[in-house]
Design an enzyme around this catalytic site. Structure first.
Site, PDB file in Angstrom:
ATOM      1  CG  ASP A 244      -1.902   1.125   1.218  1.00 57.83           C
ATOM      2  OD1 ASP A 244      -3.036   0.900   0.769  1.00 57.83           O
ATOM      3  OD2 ASP A 244      -1.552   2.241   1.666  1.00 57.83           O
ATOM      4  CG  ASN A 252      -4.742  11.184  -5.312  1.00 60.51           C
ATOM      5  OD1 ASN A 252      -3.993  11.338  -6.257  1.00 60.51           O
ATOM      6  ND2 ASN A 252      -5.348  10.032  -5.069  1.00 60.51           N
ATOM      7  CD  GLU A 288      -4.572   3.952  -1.544  1.00 61.43           C
ATOM      8  OE1 GLU A 288      -4.813   4.166  -0.349  1.00 61.43           O
ATOM      9  OE2 GLU A 288      -5.427   4.066  -2.453  1.00 61.43           O
TER      10      GLU A 288
END
Length: 369
Positions: A244, A252, A288
């Site tokens: 991860d 973001n 992700e």
């Protein structure tokens, strides 16, 4: 759709040659059948018109060529025969039949219409067998057309217009027919190529993640199921790494989703480079998260791969202004080892548990059982 489109030329050439080889093999089988028909007629029905002992010797080259073709197709396989070998065999087959026709004509004690008929049959056989390539087809049928015309002219010298007319009519009919059939043939090949391309694209869409261009969750699930079965059957280790990207949501929010997508692609490329064996698989698990399948790899080997991924991500220096652990992109990794009796879901659950430990312990690290 243009048949001469550049992107189809290699495939058209390959498909044409494959059909040509099949046609030559078919002509070989037909030649074997025709040879036995010739023997049957010669030794049982026309035995008074031929010198049987001399004829048998003259037919040996044809028998040898037919036997060579059938033996090669059986032992070597049609698709392993090269272009040079194919055309050499075709030359030998046509030469063998030409020699046989001449032998039949010279050894017959009187005019035998069956010799001319055999030449005409051979014209049709080789025209059908070689239709994909006009030049090769012409080279294959011309010896028989010429023989038929010459034989008739020698037997009926007073009527030369008939063999000449027959020669020209046969040639025109075969050439025009070949043009029509070859047109249909090439259009069918183009349609088949388009169909294969569409199927390949659909398969790719079904198995590949559209953003990162690596395997998607569906493909991962299928591969993991197969590898777990293989591990159970062969009693070999199987490991997975669930990975991860750390603090991806803040990235973001800070840099924008477009930059976030670019980073996902770059991370996927790093993971791909970290894997060295063909059976190793990296897939986008969702968002992700990524997952790595490592067949025939124990827990120590999986830890080594996780450490390599960690170092390669650091070397990539993907700037992360919102990370709480580094200036650059990092990842937390959970490693799990498959045990006998485990389901795929159990292995994923174990890896997820290890990933949670890695994240709760400060991130940018890997945990294993």
């Amino acid at each position: 759709m243009a048949l001469n489109s550049h992107r189809y030329q290699a495939q058209l050439k390959s498909e044409t040659f494959t059909i040509l080889k099949r046609g030559i093999l078919w002509a070989t089988y037909v030649s074997a059948a025709l040879f036995f028909v010739v023997l049957l007629n010669t030794y049982y029905f026309d035995k008074y018109y031929y010198d049987a002992s001399n004829l048998a010797i003259k037919l040996i080259p044809l028998v040898a060529v037919i036997a060579l073709g059938l033996f090669t197709a059986k032992v070597k396989g049609l698709f392993k025969v090269t272009v040079r070998q194919t055309y050499l065999y075709l030359f030998l087959l046509v030469s063998g039949w030409t020699f046989a026709l001449i032998a039949l004509a010279l050894l017959s004690k009187q005019n035998m219409p069956g010799v001319e008929s055999l030449a005409d049959v051979l014209v049709l056989v080789f025209a059908l067998a070689l239709f994909p390539n006009r030049n090769i087809m012409l080279l294959g049928i011309l010896p028989f057309l010429i023989f038929s015309a010459a034989y008739h002219s020698l037997q009926y010298a007073e009527v030369l217009v008939y063999p000449l007319t027959k020669f020209l009519c046969f040639l025109m009919i075969i050439l025009s027919g070949q043009k029509i059939i070859a047109g249909w043939f090439f259009k069918a090949i183009v349609r088949n190529i388009e169909k294969k391309k569409l199927l390949s694209q659909f398969k790719r869409l079904a198995l590949i993640d559209g953003l990162t261009n690596i395997s998607n969750r569906r493909h991962f699930d299928d591969v993991l199921l197969q590898e777990s079965k293989a591990a159970s059957r062969n009693e070999q280790p199987l490991s997975i790494i669930l990975l991860d990207i750390d603090y991806f949501k803040p990235l973001n929010d800070t840099l924008g989703h477009q930059v976030g997508d670019e980073y996902l692609v770059k991370v996927a490329n790093v993971l791909n480079r970290a894997l060295e064996r063909p059976r190793d698989l990296v897939a986008r698990y969702g968002g992700e998260e990524f997952v790595v399948i490592l067949p025939n790899t124990d827990i120590d080997g999986a830890r080594s791969v996780a450490g390599k991924i960690q170092r390669m991500l650091a070397d990539a220096e993907l700037v992360h202004p919102s990370s709480g652990v580094s200036r650059y992109i990092t990842a937390s990794q959970g490693i799990a080892l498959w045990h006998k009796g485990m389901q795929s879901s159990d292995l994923l659950e174990r890896a997820d548990s290890m990933l949670y430990k890695a994240k709760s312990s400060g991130r940018n690290q890997y945990f294993s059982e």
